[in-house]
Write a protein that holds these residues in place. Structure first.
Motif, PDB file in Angstrom:
ATOM      1  N   TYR B 124       0.996  -1.033  -0.048  1.00 20.24           N
ATOM      2  CA  TYR B 124      -0.245   0.037   0.067  1.00 20.24           C
ATOM      3  C   TYR B 124       0.840   1.400  -0.054  1.00 20.24           C
ATOM      4  O   TYR B 124       0.805   2.633  -0.898  1.00 20.24           O
ATOM      5  CB  TYR B 124      -1.033  -0.197   1.093  1.00 20.24           C
ATOM      6  N   SER B 125       1.928   0.993   0.710  1.00 19.94           N
ATOM      7  CA  SER B 125       2.290   2.422   0.941  1.00 19.94           C
ATOM      8  C   SER B 125       3.903   2.625   0.245  1.00 19.94           C
ATOM      9  O   SER B 125       4.643   3.371   0.308  1.00 19.94           O
ATOM     10  CB  SER B 125       3.071   3.361   1.920  1.00 19.94           C
ATOM     11  N   ASN B 126       3.947   1.709  -1.183  1.00 26.14           N
ATOM     12  CA  ASN B 126       5.258   1.552  -2.119  1.00 26.14           C
ATOM     13  C   ASN B 126       5.167   2.891  -2.249  1.00 26.14           C
ATOM     14  O   ASN B 126       6.808   2.980  -2.963  1.00 26.14           O
ATOM     15  CB  ASN B 126       4.996   1.150  -3.489  1.00 26.14           C
ATOM     16  N   ILE B 127       4.925   3.649  -2.296  1.00 26.63           N
ATOM     17  CA  ILE B 127       4.870   5.346  -3.056  1.00 26.63           C
ATOM     18  C   ILE B 127       6.396   5.578  -2.034  1.00 26.63           C
ATOM     19  O   ILE B 127       7.065   6.822  -2.804  1.00 26.63           O
ATOM     20  CB  ILE B 127       3.721   6.054  -2.758  1.00 26.63           C
ATOM     21  N   ILE B 128       6.340   5.362  -0.790  1.00 26.15           N
ATOM     22  CA  ILE B 128       7.588   5.962   0.455  1.00 26.15           C
ATOM     23  C   ILE B 128       8.932   5.291  -0.136  1.00 26.15           C
ATOM     24  O   ILE B 128      10.059   5.590  -0.103  1.00 26.15           O
ATOM     25  CB  ILE B 128       7.552   4.960   1.336  1.00 26.15           C
ATOM     26  N   CYS B 129       9.037   3.907  -1.039  1.00 26.70           N
ATOM     27  CA  CYS B 129       9.848   3.756  -1.956  1.00 26.70           C
ATOM     28  C   CYS B 129      10.397   4.449  -2.256  1.00 26.70           C
ATOM     29  O   CYS B 129      11.636   4.403  -2.442  1.00 26.70           O
ATOM     30  CB  CYS B 129       9.482   2.092  -2.597  1.00 26.70           C
ATOM     31  N   GLY B 130       9.314   4.670  -3.654  1.00 24.52           N
ATOM     32  CA  GLY B 130       9.658   5.200  -4.873  1.00 24.52           C
ATOM     33  C   GLY B 130      10.619   6.783  -4.377  1.00 24.52           C
ATOM     34  O   GLY B 130      11.322   7.159  -5.529  1.00 24.52           O
ATOM     35  N   VAL B 131      10.616   7.170  -3.267  1.00 25.64           N
ATOM     36  CA  VAL B 131      10.388   8.422  -3.263  1.00 25.64           C
ATOM     37  C   VAL B 131      12.483   8.778  -2.185  1.00 25.64           C
ATOM     38  O   VAL B 131      13.585   9.466  -2.664  1.00 25.64           O
ATOM     39  CB  VAL B 131       9.604   9.598  -1.195  1.00 25.64           C
ATOM     40  N   ILE B 132      12.463   7.542  -1.510  1.00 25.37           N
ATOM     41  CA  ILE B 132      13.178   7.199  -1.022  1.00 25.37           C
ATOM     42  C   ILE B 132      14.427   7.176  -2.309  1.00 25.37           C
ATOM     43  O   ILE B 132      15.680   7.264  -2.676  1.00 25.37           O
ATOM     44  CB  ILE B 132      13.557   6.249   0.138  1.00 25.37           C
ATOM     45  N   ARG B 133      13.917   6.743  -3.072  1.00 21.34           N
ATOM     46  CA  ARG B 133      15.100   6.163  -4.604  1.00 21.34           C
ATOM     47  C   ARG B 133      15.002   6.869  -5.253  1.00 21.34           C
ATOM     48  O   ARG B 133      16.195   7.499  -5.369  1.00 21.34           O
ATOM     49  CB  ARG B 133      14.357   4.735  -5.257  1.00 21.34           C
ATOM     50  N   GLY B 134      13.978   8.103  -5.680  1.00 19.12           N
ATOM     51  CA  GLY B 134      14.333   9.311  -6.638  1.00 19.12           C
ATOM     52  C   GLY B 134      15.237   9.954  -5.648  1.00 19.12           C
ATOM     53  O   GLY B 134      16.431  11.244  -6.449  1.00 19.12           O
TER      54      GLY B 134
END
Lengths: 134, 177
Positions: B124-134
């Motif tokens: 559900y909160s996969n957006i957080i992974c993207g944010v860290i990566r970006g």
């Protein structure tokens, strides 16, 4: 004259007239020079990490402020301006203008020249206010 | 009291907005895999800009020389600034290039219950992974970031695994040398 560049840096000629080359050529020249200078400065430096801040001629001083994210802000000023003053101005420009009106604008492609009138006018207002305070 | 009320309204608003997006993405894309990817991509796009906001407001943040410092800054400054939480850093591997972020609370999933059809597959909160990566990519660090557990899915804890891949070299834009 306010101008912005494709690699996420903005060049501001605050006082004197324009140079006699096109904006594009000027950007390429400045960027290439800064890239080389940065590399040169850190290689010659006795410290482990060092960065280029400014150079001065008889007529102007060109200063650069770079963020850890690689965003470069370049400003030409009169020679007397102190490095701390310029650095503080450029950091504030980053924080109050670039982040607020460029980064936070989802319609702007930051990899290209920033055409936003709002952004340009915010820069002008910011600089004019700061100059009056100097 | 006034400011607290404002902040909690804003964060509730954000939680609900994120929830609506998650819902609509689920319905549109059907497959959890696709939704996970979409959330990561969205996060990535947010992260590459969020880093500037972070750097502008944290002038004391200097170039980290160790990955451990990076983990520390992500939790104590990054997460706190944007989500108001401070995750714990755990489970470093021997080479010190991988760690786990333990989220004891997650504002994004505050009112959420996963329906049975995606309870095993949606992060559900996969957006957080993207944010860290970006965000890290913009400071020349390539990392892989994945969820390894989520209390929404019945795990004991909500955890993100962050793995360092490599330093990205500065390169001149094409056409200049």
């Amino acid at each position: 004259v306010v101008s912005t560049q494709s690699t996420g840096s903005s060049g501001i000629n605050a006082e004197y007239g324009e140079t006699d080359m096109s904006q594009d050529e000027e950007f390429k020249l400045v960027y290439g020079m800064l890239y080389s200078l940065k590399s040169f400065v850190s290689r010659i430096s006795p410290a482990t990490s060092d960065s280029f801040q400014s150079y001065s001629t008889n007529n102007y001083k060109m200063s650069m402020y770079e963020t850890p994210s690689g965003c470069k802000f370049v400003m030409n000023t009169a020679v007397e301006w102190s490095p701390q003053a310029v650095s503080e101005i450029l950091h504030s420009l980053y924080k109050e203008v670039y982040v607020e009106f460029a980064v936070k604008n989802p319609l702007l492609n930051l990899q290209e020249t920033i055409e936003s009138e709002l952004f340009k006018s915010k820069i002008e207002t910011f600089i004019n206010t700061r100059i009056r305070e100097m | 009291v006034g400011t607290e009320a404002v902040v909690s309204t804003q964060s509730t608003g954000f939680t609900l907005t994120y929830g609506l997006y998650g819902c609509s993405a689920s319905q549109r894309l059907r497959q959890s895999d696709e939704v996970n990817k979409q959330l990561d991509k969205m996060g990535y796009n947010i992260g590459v800009r969020m880093i500037e906001d972070f750097l502008a407001h944290t002038p004391s943040a200097k170039r980290c020389t160790q990955f451990e410092e990076v983990a520390d800054v992500i939790c104590k400054q990054g997460f706190r600034m944007f989500l108001g939480i401070v995750p714990e850093v755990r489970n470093w591997n021997a080479a010190k290039d991988e760690f786990t972020l333990l989220l004891t609370e997650n504002p994004l999933s505050e009112f959420v219950e996963l329906p049975p059809n995606c309870a095993d597959s949606l992060w559900y909160s996969n957006i957080i992974c993207g944010v860290i990566r970006g965000a890290l990519e913009m400071i020349q660090m390539e990392v892989k970031c994945t969820f390894i557990g989520d209390t929404l899915r019945g795990s004991d804890s909500t955890e993100i695994r962050v793995k360092f891949v490599k330093i990205l070299e500065d390169s001149l834009p094409a056409g200049e040398d």
